[in-house]
Design an enzyme around this catalytic site. Sequence first.
Site, short mmCIF file in Angstrom:
data_model
loop_
_atom_site.label_atom_id
_atom_site.label_comp_id
_atom_site.label_asym_id
_atom_site.label_seq_id
_atom_site.Cartn_x
_atom_site.Cartn_y
_atom_site.Cartn_z
N PHE A 1 0.80 -1.16 0.03
CA PHE A 1 -0.09 -0.03 -0.05
C PHE A 1 0.66 1.10 -0.04
O PHE A 1 0.44 2.17 0.66
CB PHE A 1 -0.80 0.22 1.18
CG PHE A 1 -1.91 -1.30 1.38
CD1 PHE A 1 -2.25 -1.82 0.35
CD2 PHE A 1 -2.13 -1.58 2.54
CE1 PHE A 1 -3.18 -2.95 0.30
CE2 PHE A 1 -3.03 -2.74 2.69
CZ PHE A 1 -3.22 -3.52 1.54
N THR B 1 2.02 4.56 -1.20
CA THR B 1 1.87 5.79 -2.18
C THR B 1 3.14 6.36 -3.09
O THR B 1 4.15 6.26 -2.21
CB THR B 1 1.13 6.76 -1.51
OG1 THR B 1 -0.12 6.27 -0.90
CG2 THR B 1 0.86 8.01 -2.28
N GLU C 1 0.86 15.15 9.22
CA GLU C 1 0.37 14.16 8.06
C GLU C 1 -1.22 13.77 8.42
O GLU C 1 -1.74 14.29 7.40
CB GLU C 1 1.14 12.58 8.27
CG GLU C 1 0.34 11.62 7.44
CD GLU C 1 0.78 10.37 7.65
OE1 GLU C 1 0.34 9.20 7.26
OE2 GLU C 1 1.85 10.12 8.35
N ARG C 2 -1.49 14.09 9.57
CA ARG C 2 -2.94 13.69 9.91
C ARG C 2 -3.77 14.91 9.44
O ARG C 2 -4.87 14.97 9.04
CB ARG C 2 -3.34 13.24 11.10
CG ARG C 2 -2.84 11.86 11.18
CD ARG C 2 -2.82 11.40 12.54
NE ARG C 2 -2.62 10.00 12.82
CZ ARG C 2 -2.20 8.98 13.63
NH1 ARG C 2 -1.89 9.67 14.77
NH2 ARG C 2 -1.76 7.95 13.39
N GLY D 1 -4.15 6.50 9.55
CA GLY D 1 -4.47 6.24 11.06
C GLY D 1 -6.20 5.95 10.86
O GLY D 1 -6.64 6.91 10.53
N THR D 2 -6.56 4.57 11.01
CA THR D 2 -8.17 4.57 11.01
C THR D 2 -8.74 5.54 11.82
O THR D 2 -8.25 5.86 12.91
CB THR D 2 -8.37 3.37 11.17
OG1 THR D 2 -8.19 2.99 12.61
CG2 THR D 2 -7.79 2.08 10.30
#
Length: 382
Positions: free
Chosen positions: A159, A161, A245-246, A367-368
């Site tokens: 996964f 990117t 990032e979030r 992060g889910t």
Amino acid sequence: MRRTIFDSDHADFRESLRTFLQREVVEHIEEWESAEIVPRSLFAAAGAGGFLGMEIPEEYGGGGVEDFRFNAIIGEEFARAGAGAAGLGLTLHNDICLPYFMSLANDEQKQRWLPGIASGELITAIAMTEPGVGSDLAGISTTAIRDGDHYVLNGSKTFITNGINSDLIIVAAKTDPTQKHKGLSLIVVERGMAGFDRGRNLSKLGLHSQDTAELFFADVRVPVANLLGEEGLGFTHLMQNLPQERLSIAVAGVAAAAAAFEWTTEYVRERKVFGKSVGSLPTTRHTMAEIATEIEVAQHYVDQALLALNSGELSAVDASMAKYWCTELQGRTVDRCLQLFGGYGYMNEYPIARAYADARVTRIYGGTTEIMKEIIGRSLDI
């Protein structure tokens, strides 16, 4: 409410970016969606336009301005143009990978890598996720064992990117497999290193113009000079960069919701049902009123988070709240907006259909939602 966080320099940057998008991106979206990858030339064009490495010092070819509001404008404008997937690689390059090089690279590494990162000649990626290992970084099994002046890297990632396009990959690996978090280090793998192979460009539900790949490492000899930061402190380095990032994902989420709302507003004004516009129906107006309110409120929280990041005050909890709320908002919004398009909303020729597919993963990567709620919940001392 009027947004007040931008000044004239940001306005000029936004206008320049809109011109760039019309010239270099918009007419190619369908082509890139079919190819399931953007060309490397997009990064070079973005670098030439000043849309890469804005915080990189001018001596290395960057903009020399540490202001994440410029990064946010890129996320907002790609979403507005219906090109969020095409812009994801640039966002990863600027918002997620670059901070590691800026904060952890030594002088020699900066001279070696930063000019290419700023110009788009060197495309970056970060490889944390492994098959069977999601958010548990302590469970990483990829190893980088010291052998003289090299690390011998073995393992695989998935996964990733920019996995196909990338030239510099920040790989999270165990330099001490006997340890958990304390055994993790960040190693930069470069394109062409012997034993480094890329798997297939993964076929995804959405984000079709973004290359996402598997990476394989078989006895890859990486120079110790490619260690980023300190050996054994990889987990700490990763945690320090997660709030930005979030927040980047939150910026893109609320921007994607706003774009979907704009497309839907235009559509329901023109679309006729029983001799009246769809927008004139009370149910439509109420739905649009709810969406408009949620976007407006979320946008101002994100704006304050951007200011907090710039001043060094954005906490992990604040960033988790932004990421959780804005990606959930994005999902709700595109779903409700697609419904107002009726059958046309299910057709790929309409950007709302693409936005619907693209939105689903934002509640997972970075992060889910469940992890975000756990971070927030632990801060409540209950």
